[in-house]
Motif scaffolding. Sequence first.
Motif, mmCIF file in Angstrom:
data_model
loop_
_atom_site.group_PDB
_atom_site.id
_atom_site.type_symbol
_atom_site.label_atom_id
_atom_site.label_comp_id
_atom_site.label_asym_id
_atom_site.label_seq_id
_atom_site.Cartn_x
_atom_site.Cartn_y
_atom_site.Cartn_z
ATOM 1 N N LYS A 95 0.834 -1.199 0.000
ATOM 2 C CA LYS A 95 0.000 0.000 0.000
ATOM 3 C C LYS A 95 0.872 1.254 0.000
ATOM 4 O O LYS A 95 0.588 2.213 -0.711
ATOM 5 N N GLU A 137 0.909 4.178 -2.862
ATOM 6 C CA GLU A 137 0.601 5.573 -2.557
ATOM 7 C C GLU A 137 1.719 6.523 -2.975
ATOM 8 O O GLU A 137 1.462 7.665 -3.321
ATOM 9 N N ASN A 138 2.952 6.057 -2.915
ATOM 10 C CA ASN A 138 4.092 6.910 -3.232
ATOM 11 C C ASN A 138 5.040 6.151 -4.168
ATOM 12 O O ASN A 138 6.131 5.753 -3.760
#
Length: 104
Positions: A73, A77-78
């Motif tokens: 995750k 996200e990045n």
Amino acid sequence: MASGYGVNGGPSRCFPFWQELLSCYVVNTTEFDDSGKAKCAGHMEDYYECLHHRKEAARVKALQAAYRAAEAKKLKENPPNATQIRNLGLLDKEDDTKKVLGSS
């Protein structure tokens, strides 16, 4: 160990659990009536857990899966940009490598 002795010659690691189970059976059962065995289910479960570590292994597996999901995750996200990926392992690009790999 099957002999009842531990690796270093003392009692095995599960011997206290076995004593609890045995004392429960002695108190709750007789030669003619085995109906008290149900009261010893908790002691039996503790003894089996000591021998086989099944619950502990399941907890570790669940924790590992949660950790992997959190890492995935975080990467979603990045995500690293194309420049950072191209610069992986190149000299004078250690900062990009650290950002992509997540190390400090």
